[in-house]
Design an enzyme around this catalytic site. Structure first.
Site, mmCIF file in Angstrom:
data_model
loop_
_atom_site.group_PDB
_atom_site.id
_atom_site.type_symbol
_atom_site.label_atom_id
_atom_site.label_comp_id
_atom_site.label_asym_id
_atom_site.label_seq_id
_atom_site.Cartn_x
_atom_site.Cartn_y
_atom_site.Cartn_z
ATOM 1 N N ALA A 289 0.863 -1.184 0.000
ATOM 2 C CA ALA A 289 0.000 0.000 0.000
ATOM 3 C C ALA A 289 0.899 1.234 0.000
ATOM 4 C CB ALA A 289 -0.925 -0.025 1.214
ATOM 5 N N SER A 290 0.292 2.378 0.230
ATOM 6 C CA SER A 290 1.040 3.624 0.092
ATOM 7 C C SER A 290 2.123 3.803 1.140
ATOM 8 C CB SER A 290 0.073 4.817 0.142
ATOM 9 O OG SER A 290 -0.687 4.772 1.337
ATOM 10 N N ILE A 291 1.906 3.293 2.356
ATOM 11 C CA ILE A 291 2.882 3.541 3.420
ATOM 12 C C ILE A 291 3.636 2.293 3.873
ATOM 13 C CG2 ILE A 291 1.549 5.508 4.280
ATOM 14 C CD1 ILE A 291 0.676 3.727 6.629
ATOM 15 N N ALA A 292 3.193 1.116 3.462
ATOM 16 C CA ALA A 292 3.838 -0.112 3.952
ATOM 17 C C ALA A 292 3.628 -1.248 2.965
ATOM 18 C CB ALA A 292 3.268 -0.502 5.312
ATOM 19 N N GLN A 293 4.375 -2.333 3.188
ATOM 20 C CA GLN A 293 4.183 -3.538 2.405
ATOM 21 C C GLN A 293 4.261 -4.743 3.329
ATOM 22 O OE1 GLN A 293 7.396 -2.737 -0.335
ATOM 23 N NE2 GLN A 293 8.703 -4.313 0.603
ATOM 24 N N LYS B 108 4.646 -6.833 8.351
ATOM 25 C CA LYS B 108 4.320 -5.551 7.739
ATOM 26 C C LYS B 108 5.455 -4.567 8.023
ATOM 27 C CE LYS B 108 0.639 -2.040 7.602
ATOM 28 N NZ LYS B 108 -0.711 -1.697 8.127
ATOM 29 N N ASP C 127 -11.482 0.811 9.065
ATOM 30 C CA ASP C 127 -10.933 0.708 7.706
ATOM 31 C C ASP C 127 -11.318 -0.637 7.093
ATOM 32 O OD1 ASP C 127 -9.520 1.566 5.489
ATOM 33 O OD2 ASP C 127 -7.569 0.901 6.231
#
Length: 277
Positions: free
Chosen positions: A17-21, A36, A171
């Protein structure tokens, strides 16, 4: 080194995702886990983006009449708080652990276990969840999942989180919700990604309950009134409510069938039970 902790670690991210993988791994004790990891230099990138957003919000606030309605500075401030919380993976781990305690022993939802010894601000290690994405209806039906029971469980989970636990996974898009089909007749929700959570004060819970109650009666004017009274929309909206009443003939313009009214009454009683505990 990763291999001091894991017997297997896939260096290729299976989700990002935008901030983590996220990476698949196996602990030396044998448990399958998800690791993560925040992206490098993500703090600096977000700080720069926030400076731009704050500047844009101030410009809109100063030069647009729409700012009174949109409240851009408040929106950006709220977003900043949320995204900074998401950058703290220890906070996310704590959210997950608390929600897990809330649902301990549940037969309708599964929350992944956190492996605290390996968690840091930029790293989260949790139990791997296996399941079918909640929006893959075709695969769920092919697996013989009781869709009606799944829907009932979903409603129960929502109301319990809001009115009883007062800690809500905020979320829950399809990418974060899976279905454990080990027992298709009793499917389990399985949630991941607890970076964003929320809670309501007693006043907001009551306004929300009033809105749900009105929805079951198709009393849309009362729903709108609740939103105004709670401060969720501007007070100027009240003038629109008078127009709604005039155009619909009052809050009881829409009518449910007698059978549906009975079902709705049962739902209202269930909400009331959750609120008063």
């Amino acid at each position: 080194p990763a291999m001091d902790i894991f017997t297997d670690f896939d260096s290729n991210a299976f989700a990002s995702a935008s901030i983590a993988q996220a990476h698949l791994a196996t602990l030396k004790s044998g448990e399958e886990v998800i690791v993560k990891i925040l992206r490098p230099n993500i703090w600096e990138a977000i700080e720069k983006d926030m400076e731009i957003l704050i500047l844009c919000a101030k410009l809109i606030n100063n030069y647009s009449e729409e700012s009174k309605r949109l409240r851009p500075i408040e929106v950006v401030s709220d977003y900043q708080t949320t995204v900074l919380h998401e950058l703290d993976l220890v906070r996310e781990a704590a959210n997950c652990a608390q929600i897990g305690r809330n649902w301990e022993g549940s037969e309708i939802i599964k929350v992944p276990k956190i492996y605290w010894d390996y968690c840091k601000t930029n790293i989260l290690v949790q139990e791997r969840i296996h399941g079918i994405p909640i929006n893959n209806i075709k695969e769920l039906k092919a697996a013989g999942v009781n869709i009606e029971q799944l829907a009932i469980n979903g409603v129960q989970i929502f109301f319990t989180q809001v009115f009883l636990h007062n800690l809500v996974h905020a979320d829950m898009h399809p990418g974060n919700v899976f279905v454990d089909i080990a027992n298709p007749e009793k499917p389990l929700y399985a949630a991941v990604d607890f970076g964003i959570v929320g809670s309501l004060d007693e006043k907001d819970k009551r306004y929300l309950a009033r809105s749900f109650s009105a929805f079951f009666e198709r009393d849309y004017t009362t729903i709108a009134s609740s939103f105004v009274d709670a401060g969720w929309v501007p007070k100027e909206t009240r003038s629109l409510l008078h127009m709604m009443r005039a155009s619909t003939g009052g809050p009881n313009h829409f009518q449910w069938s007698p059978k549906q009214r009975t079902v709705n009454q049962q739902k209202k009683c269930a909400i009331g039970t959750l609120i008063v505990g």
